[in-house]
Design an enzyme around this catalytic site. Structure first.
Site, short mmCIF file in Angstrom:
data_model
loop_
_atom_site.label_atom_id
_atom_site.label_comp_id
_atom_site.label_asym_id
_atom_site.label_seq_id
_atom_site.Cartn_x
_atom_site.Cartn_y
_atom_site.Cartn_z
N SER A 126 9.13 -47.96 32.28
CA SER A 126 7.70 -47.41 32.33
C SER A 126 7.58 -46.75 30.96
CB SER A 126 7.75 -46.02 33.26
OG SER A 126 6.80 -45.42 32.92
N TYR A 151 11.66 -38.17 37.28
CA TYR A 151 11.20 -39.47 37.31
C TYR A 151 11.39 -40.13 36.05
CZ TYR A 151 8.13 -43.31 37.18
OH TYR A 151 7.49 -44.75 37.03
N LYS A 155 14.24 -43.41 34.62
CA LYS A 155 13.95 -44.55 34.03
C LYS A 155 14.75 -44.92 32.64
CE LYS A 155 11.24 -46.42 37.09
NZ LYS A 155 11.53 -47.34 38.04
N1 UFG Z 1 -5.83 -37.91 36.52
C1 UFG Z 1 -6.81 -37.04 36.91
N2 UFG Z 1 -6.95 -36.69 38.12
C2 UFG Z 1 -6.40 -37.37 39.05
C3 UFG Z 1 -5.20 -38.07 38.62
C4 UFG Z 1 -5.16 -38.41 37.50
O1 UFG Z 1 -7.80 -36.73 36.06
O2 UFG Z 1 -6.69 -36.98 40.22
C5 UFG Z 1 -5.61 -38.29 34.83
C6 UFG Z 1 -4.13 -37.71 34.72
O3 UFG Z 1 -4.37 -36.62 34.11
C7 UFG Z 1 -4.28 -38.93 33.60
C8 UFG Z 1 -4.65 -40.05 34.12
O4 UFG Z 1 -5.55 -39.72 35.06
O5 UFG Z 1 -4.75 -38.43 32.34
C9 UFG Z 1 -3.70 -41.22 34.73
O6 UFG Z 1 -3.11 -40.37 35.35
P1 UFG Z 1 -2.07 -41.29 36.62
O7 UFG Z 1 -1.54 -40.36 37.45
O8 UFG Z 1 -2.85 -42.53 37.10
O9 UFG Z 1 -1.07 -42.06 35.79
P2 UFG Z 1 0.12 -41.45 34.39
O10 UFG Z 1 -0.44 -42.13 33.34
O11 UFG Z 1 0.28 -39.85 34.81
O12 UFG Z 1 1.02 -42.23 35.02
C10 UFG Z 1 2.25 -41.65 35.69
C11 UFG Z 1 3.74 -41.85 35.02
C12 UFG Z 1 3.97 -43.31 35.11
C13 UFG Z 1 4.08 -44.01 36.39
C14 UFG Z 1 2.52 -43.70 36.96
C15 UFG Z 1 2.79 -44.01 38.47
O13 UFG Z 1 3.82 -41.36 33.82
O14 UFG Z 1 5.25 -43.74 34.67
O15 UFG Z 1 2.33 -42.30 37.29
O16 UFG Z 1 3.29 -43.44 39.35
F1 UFG Z 1 4.37 -45.35 36.61
#
Ligand code: UFG
Length: 339
Positions: A126, A151, A155
């Site tokens: 990741s 998590y 990785k």
């Molecule tokens: N976000 C929101 N509202 C939400 C969910 C997410 O604003 O309800 C924002 C988050 O703050 C972030 C962006 O959307 O800025 C993406 O968030 P995600 O949760 O979709 O994904 P992340 O970038 O946080 O990724 C995380 C881990 C990865 C992992 C992935 C999937 O960093 O390693 O989740 O589990 F693979």
């Protein structure tokens, strides 16, 4: 050479899309999955797309005896290892469960592989290993950061274990943000309970399962104040696993004492949360109820990939744009709700 490839977590979101691509490319996927975050129904989705039902074993990769039996039954040439827990927040609450499952599972798998003379592994890593990079886009030479969650640490540790074990040919794929669903809408993401990730939350809100989406933070140092990520279509990501298998084959075990390679898998483009919302609304014509809330703990401000290494060495290029990603995710959501 045997074309049987073990796919751990093969009924999950990325695993199932990869299994479909494996069939199209002449591989025989052998799935092991403990159904902890997936469903046996995914097998029928795969069958509808490919006409084939993959061999499936309902087992946990931590169960060494059961896993050994799978190697006894098949001539496994390589392994694609997806099986892992992946909820960042949950990993903070239950770190030991994450280390046991993700790190312990990899060690058990490698032991069984070694005992069965199987040396080729594609590993699901990741972009979380970079933390907040100082230089963007981030390439593979960027230092690995102190992980923001257990998590993320699993990785990082798994990559170190693979790096240290010279008996294996390893391709470690650092995914950015995989979203979307197969264009047939036969398979897609199946989040358990309330989704943590942005796109499933958007589609569940748009269909009325959630009241509104909260955008986590609007005061980041980005053009519109919301976080930036590199979203890529899960089918593009699936393609990369086929190329990773070909890469391992081309290296050829025996010529070298093990081999470890790492690749960034992203489009190279960053989109903010607000841009994702706007694109969802404009491309589906569906309204989305959303509000701005506080930052989510542990989120990095902005990260997107430099995928040049994967482009050059694996010959991988993403083909689908953000609109296609979001429309396919929406079609999948509608399909699930129509059941
Ligand atoms: N976000 C929101 N509202 C939400 C969910 C997410 O604003 O309800 C924002 C988050 O703050 C972030 C962006 O959307 O800025 C993406 O968030 P995600 O949760 O979709 O994904 P992340 O970038 O946080 O990724 C995380 C881990 C990865 C992992 C992935 C999937 O960093 O390693 O989740 O589990 F693979």
């Amino acid at each position: 050479m045997s074309k049987e490839v073990l796919v751990t977590g093969g009924l999950g979101f990325i695993g199932s899309h990869t299994v479909v691509e494996m069939f199209s490319n002449g591989y025989i996927p052998i799935i092991v999955d403990n159904l902890s975050n997936s469903s046996e129904e995914v097998l029928y989705g795969i069958k509808k797309i490919t006409g084939k039902v993959p061999t499936f074993y309902n087992l946990d990769v931590n169960n060494k005896t059961a896993l050994s039996n799978v190697f006894f039954q098949h001539k496994i040439q390589a392994v694609i290892h997806f099986a892992a827990y992946k909820a960042v927040g949950e990993s903070v609450q239950k770190p030991l469960m994450y280390y046991r499952n993700n790190v312990g599972g990899l060690i058990t798998l490698l032991e069984v592989m070694q005992e069965n003379n199987c040396h080729n592994i594609v590993f699901s890593s990741s972009c979380t290993v970079y933390g907040q990079p100082t230089n963007l886009p981030v390439d593979e030479s960027s230092p690995v950061a102190i992980p923001a969650s257990p998590y993320g640490n699993t990785k990082k540790i798994c990559e170190e274990i693979l790096y240290d074990n010279h008996a294996f040919n390893v391709v470690s794929l650092r995914y950015f943000n995989p979203i979307g669903a197969h264009p047939s809408s036969m398979i897609g993401e199946l989040p358990l309970g309330i989704p943590n990730n942005l796109v499933p939350y958007i589609t569940q809100t748009a269909i009325g399962l959630r009241e509104k989406l909260t955008v986590y933070g609007s005061d980041y140092n980005t053009p519109d104040g919301t976080c930036i990520r590199d979203y890529l279509h899960v089918c593009d990501l699936a393609d990369a696993h086929i190329l990773a298998l070909e890469r391992i084959n081309s290296i050829g075990f025996g010529e070298k004492e093990g081999h470890f390679e790492v690749y960034n898998l992203g489009t190279g483009n960053g989109f903010s949360v607000k841009e994702v919302i706007d694109t969802f609304i404009s491309s589906t014509g569906v309204n989305l109820n959303f509000t701005y809330g506080p930052r989510r703990e542990g989120d990095v401000e902005k990260v997107w990939a430099n995928p040049s290494k994967a482009n050059k060495i694996l010959g991988w290029k993403t083909k689908r744009n953000l609109t296609e990603m979001l429309v396919s995710a929406w079609e999948w959501q509608k399909k699930m709700n129509s059941k």
